[in-house]
Scaffold this motif. Structure first.
Motif, PDB file in Angstrom:
ATOM      1  N   SER A 265       0.820  -1.218   0.000  1.00 39.36           N
ATOM      2  CA  SER A 265       0.000   0.000   0.000  1.00 39.36           C
ATOM      3  C   SER A 265       0.847   1.259   0.000  1.00 39.36           C
ATOM      4  CB  SER A 265      -0.916   0.030   1.223  1.00 39.36           C
ATOM      5  OG  SER A 265      -1.835  -1.017   1.171  1.00 39.36           O
TER       6      SER A 265
ATOM      7  N   HIS B 187      -8.022  -9.721  -3.953  1.00 35.71           N
ATOM      8  CA  HIS B 187      -8.477  -8.952  -2.791  1.00 35.71           C
ATOM      9  C   HIS B 187      -7.357  -8.087  -2.229  1.00 35.71           C
ATOM     10  CE1 HIS B 187     -11.905 -11.989  -1.967  1.00 35.71           C
ATOM     11  NE2 HIS B 187     -12.236 -11.091  -2.876  1.00 35.71           N
TER      12      HIS B 187
ATOM     13  N   THR C 278      -6.861  -5.174  -4.471  1.00 37.09           N
ATOM     14  CA  THR C 278      -7.957  -4.218  -4.336  1.00 37.09           C
ATOM     15  C   THR C 278      -7.776  -3.385  -3.070  1.00 37.09           C
ATOM     16  OG1 THR C 278      -9.385  -5.778  -5.473  1.00 37.09           O
ATOM     17  CG2 THR C 278     -10.462  -3.968  -4.342  1.00 37.09           C
ATOM     18  N   GLY C 279      -7.279  -4.027  -2.015  1.00 41.13           N
ATOM     19  CA  GLY C 279      -7.001  -3.303  -0.772  1.00 41.13           C
ATOM     20  C   GLY C 279      -5.981  -2.203  -0.995  1.00 41.13           C
TER      21      GLY C 279
ATOM     22  N   MET D  20      -7.586   0.649  -2.739  1.00 39.65           N
ATOM     23  CA  MET D  20      -8.412   1.455  -1.833  1.00 39.65           C
ATOM     24  C   MET D  20      -7.548   2.450  -1.073  1.00 39.65           C
ATOM     25  SD  MET D  20     -10.971  -1.449  -0.431  1.00 39.65           S
ATOM     26  CE  MET D  20     -12.517  -0.748   0.040  1.00 39.65           C
TER      27      MET D  20
ATOM     28  N   HIS E 211     -20.153  -1.607  -8.608  1.00 39.43           N
ATOM     29  CA  HIS E 211     -18.850  -1.142  -9.068  1.00 39.43           C
ATOM     30  C   HIS E 211     -18.765   0.347  -8.790  1.00 39.43           C
ATOM     31  CE1 HIS E 211     -19.638  -4.822 -11.318  1.00 39.43           C
ATOM     32  NE2 HIS E 211     -18.323  -4.995 -11.286  1.00 39.43           N
TER      33      HIS E 211
ATOM     34  N   ALA F 174     -21.815   2.951  -3.841  1.00 38.65           N
ATOM     35  CA  ALA F 174     -22.423   1.820  -4.553  1.00 38.65           C
ATOM     36  C   ALA F 174     -23.870   1.627  -4.137  1.00 38.65           C
ATOM     37  CB  ALA F 174     -21.620   0.554  -4.263  1.00 38.65           C
TER      38      ALA F 174
END
Lengths: 443, 350
Positions: free
Chosen positions: B27, B74, B77-78, B81, B111, B134
């Protein structure tokens, strides 16, 4: 008419003239009523003062004038919003009335009457406009259209003049009696709608200030882990309800709480506020979940209401040896959270306790857990597993089964995935308040 | 899109760095990439589109090709974010100078990234954005519109199943006189569906949305009613969707797929069957409410391609066509669409 039939042309002529006048009158009336119907249907969709103002200006130009302005009064202040004739909107501009120099607009504010000023008849052309449009920028826009007549009409609702509508027309197209009547009728409708909108905004303001203290809080960053949450109120338009969560602490120890007050809506939300505050205060003295829950129970029990609360509470401390988190957990009538290991294994800690606020002097038991980096605790409320769609309740089993593939994922992703699965399960059906809180160990 | 955003400079190097950060689930590295671009004065919208969204697309492709596990997806995607959060913090420090806009995804649309891109793009230009995220429920949208009184709204629909509820968003907005711009891949490649659903404007990309929003009229008329008959049929299909989908899935799998796909494992068959049936039923609903039949041809093409890449025979498609005609007998308009459009791209084997 029969008597006129002798004259070959004359009768027809008169009849035609008469019927043309009647038709014109009829057309005018029809046209007016169609316009006012249109006004009503356009105004029906909005309770927001700014949107109502935009609608009114949009409808007023060009039907009632080449340029239009709406003033809304608030004590000695006025808020002016105008249309520039090309569809663009200017404002709102704030102005203040000067007691020493009463203007046309100020007169309307005081007496609510209609004022018609002819620009050409005034000694200084800008004065007529200046009297009604007390702002340089807006007046400049109106002056560009070389107006001949300026008409100001009070917006009167419930016996109070809440504002004014000002419209202007250019040369050779002043305000006759018919048009003046129409402007006044329009202003009447406008006033009632704006008044309702103002009332609604006042209420919304009070509600949203109160609501903001009851809404789910912004989550802090915690040492040694990450937290994420999701919330869906049963009354989605209110955004508040009987479920709650909170995370607070510092100096390497944090308290996490997820709870559910019986009932929903405003009454339940007020009780969640009290429960959250009590937990915060109790945690200030002792972060052991069992102590926090005993304190909460005493406070809620003492209030002598028949309302109760279910709560799951954890206190979390970084574990330097493992790089994970040491967790103490206690519950009061609330299901235990799921413990999702980084490798996808799912456990549910064995812990129980009586719900809060019904019996005096309860004590609770803490269980201890070690979260290794990537392990997660997922707290939830009954709105999640009791979500009822076409295939029945969502159920704890479905929740448990979907978890393994999120082993090691970020807490936001886990919460979002569960929320999505539950909302899809509901497939548009009504639901109870729903809250999710996930804690993941490791930076 | 590289031409549309007016940025000459290539961001390939930064994109590669960012993708490496996703690969390593790092990250901090991803946040560094985006913040240094923002600090260099690169527009937040450009960073969202050409770094965050572009990388997200790459992840999706890897997952589709089976190169990445769900867990890896996942983790990546983290990281996205975290990077998106950093861009959000940056744009929130920009002073508010523009109008108010409410942005949300239609109900059933999960999405959130496309709407988030438009959110940050507008916020970076000083707009006061209320972002609903969303799957916005219509009740919540209606309350927010009255509370905020925005100058415009924007609705995002990426998946076909969200398009009928996109109409609800458009009705709520225009019903309050508020112009609405519609965008997202479910609207297709031109404005036909957006206009049919009563949107004030259609945006082909996030950049387009940001250019269109300031030019919208201050007040619009309520969106006209949709044609009654097709609408009624779509609503009934939506109501009975679960039953219809289950029946089609079971029959297609039992009568066609299992026999034809013996070499494949059952799980693969199930995934394909479920995805295709959902897509086809939603395409029919979209054709009913928008009158845009092309969505059916597109869906047939998409299905044929899916069958091909998974190594399934394309005659499964004609089997499904026959099943649809039989199961849709209570939906005459939808059945008519199947009859008129169901052409299998390759020669059939009896």
């Amino acid at each position: 008419m029969d008597r006129l039939r002798g004259g070959p042309d004359l009768g027809g002529e008169l009849e035609r003239a008469h019927s043309t006048r009647a038709d014109a009158k009829m057309n005018l009336a029809l046209d007016r009523s169609a316009f006012m119907d249109d006004v009503s249907s356009h105004l029906a969709g909005s309770l927001n003062v700014r949107r109502i103002t935009l609608q009114l200006l949009h409808m007023a130009v060009p039907r009632l004038g080449d340029w239009a302005m709406i003033a809304l009064f608030d004590g000695r202040d006025a808020q002016l919003t105008a249309h520039d004739g090309s569809g663009a909107v200017v404002g709102p501009v704030e102005v203040q009335f000067d007691d020493g120099k009463p203007s046309g607009l100020d007169r309307i504010r005081r007496v609510g009457q209609t004022e018609l000023l002819h620009v050409g008849f005034e000694p200084d052309a800008s004065d007529a406009l200046g009297a009604m449009v007390p702002d340089d920028e807006l007046r400049g826009l109106a002056a560009r259209l070389r107006p001949a007549d300026v008409l100001g009409v009070g917006l009167n609702a419930r016996g109070v003049t809440i504002g004014a509508l000002v419209v202007v027309r250019g040369e050779n197209s002043g305000y006759d009696e018919h048009l003046r009547d129409l402007v006044e009728e329009f202003a009447g409708r406008a006033a009632v709608t704006l008044d309702a909108g103002r009332l609604y905004e006042d209420r919304v303001h009070v509600a949203s200030v109160l609501q903001s203290s009851l809404r789910p809080p912004r989550l802090p960053e915690i040492t040694g882990g990450r937290v994420a949450a999701r919330y869906r109120a049963a009354q989605e338009d209110m955004d508040i309800g009987g479920d709650f969560y909170d995370v607070h602490g510092g100096e390497d120890e944090y308290s996490l709480i997820v709870g559910d007050v019986c009932g929903k809506g405003v009454h339940a939300a007020v009780l969640t506020g009290r429960a959250r505050q009590t937990v915060r205060t109790a945690a200030h003295f002792d972060r052991a979940p069992s102590s926090i829950l005993s304190a909460l129970n005493e406070v809620l029990y003492d209030e002598e209401s028949d309302r109760f609360v279910t709560v799951a509470c954890a206190s979390v401390r970084p574990n330097a040896e493992t790089g994970g988190l040491h967790v103490r957990l206690a519950v009061a009538g609330h299901p235990a959270p799921f413990l999702l290991r980084a490798n996808g294994d799912v456990e549910q800690p064995e812990v129980s306790g009586v719900l809060s606020g019904v019996l005096p002097q309860l004590s609770y038991e803490d269980v201890e857990l070690e979260l290794l980096p990537g392990d997660q605790l997922l707290f939830y409320t009954d709105g999640i597993y009791e979500a009822k769609g076409a295939q029945g309740f969502f159920g704890l089993e479905r929740l448990r089964e979907m978890l393994p593939q999120y082993g090691g994922a970020e807490p936001e992703i886990l919460c979002e995935a569960v929320e999505r699965r539950v909302v899809e399960h509901l497939d548009g059906a009504a639901h109870d308040d729903m809250a999710l809180l996930a804690l993941r160990a490791g930076e | 899109m590289a031409e549309a955003d007016g940025i000459e400079r290539s961001l390939d190097g930064e994109l590669a760095l960012y993708v490496r950060a996703l690969d390593g689930a790092d990250s901090n590295a991803a946040v560094d990439v985006v913040t240094s671009l923002l600090d260099d004065g690169v527009d937040a919208l450009v960073v969202m589109v050409r770094i965050v969204a572009a990388a997200q697309r790459l992840i999706g492709e890897r997952w589709q090709r089976g190169e990445w596990s769900v867990a890896r997806e996942h983790a990546a995607t983290g990281v996205s974010m975290a990077a998106t959060g950093a861009i959000g913090a940056f744009v929130r420090s920009i002073p508010l100078t523009g109008g108010k806009v409410v942005i949300g995804c239609a109900e059933r649309e999960w999405h959130a990234l496309p709407a988030m891109v438009v959110n940050y793009g507008l916020r970076a230009r000083g707009w006061d954005v209320t972002y609903l995220g969303a799957a916005t429920s219509p009740t919540r949208l209606a309350a927010v519109l009255q509370e905020v009184g925005p100058d415009a709204t924007a609705v995002s629909c990426s998946v076909l199943s969200s398009l009928p509820s996109g109409r609800g968003f458009i009705e709520a907005s225009t019903g309050a006189g508020i112009p609405v711009v519609a965008g997202g891949s479910a609207f297709g490649s031109d404005d036909v569906r957006a206009m049919a659903l009563g949107a004030t404007a259609w945006a082909s990309t996030a950049f387009d949305a940001i250019e269109v929003i300031p030019t919208l009229p201050a007040v619009v008329a309520p969106a006209p009613s949709l044609p009654a008959e097709p609408l009624a049929e779509q609503r009934t299909m939506e109501l009975n969707h679960h039953l219809l989908a289950t029946t089609l899935r079971e029959r297609w799998e039992r009568d066609h797929c299992v026999a034809e796909c013996a070499p494949h494992d059952a799980e693969d068959v199930e995934v394909v069957v479920e995805n295709v049936v959902e897509q086809v039923l939603h395409a029919l609903q979209v054709a009913l409410v928008t009158g845009d039949d092309r969505v059916i041809d597109e869906t047939i093409g998409w299905t044929a391609e899916l069958l091909r890449t998974r190594g399934f025979p394309s005659r499964l498609l004609s089997g499904l066509g026959g099943l649809l005609l039989r199961e849709l007998h209570e939906y005459p308009l939808a059945a008519g669409l199947v009859e008129a459009h169901w052409r299998v791209p390759e020669p059939l084997v009896p």
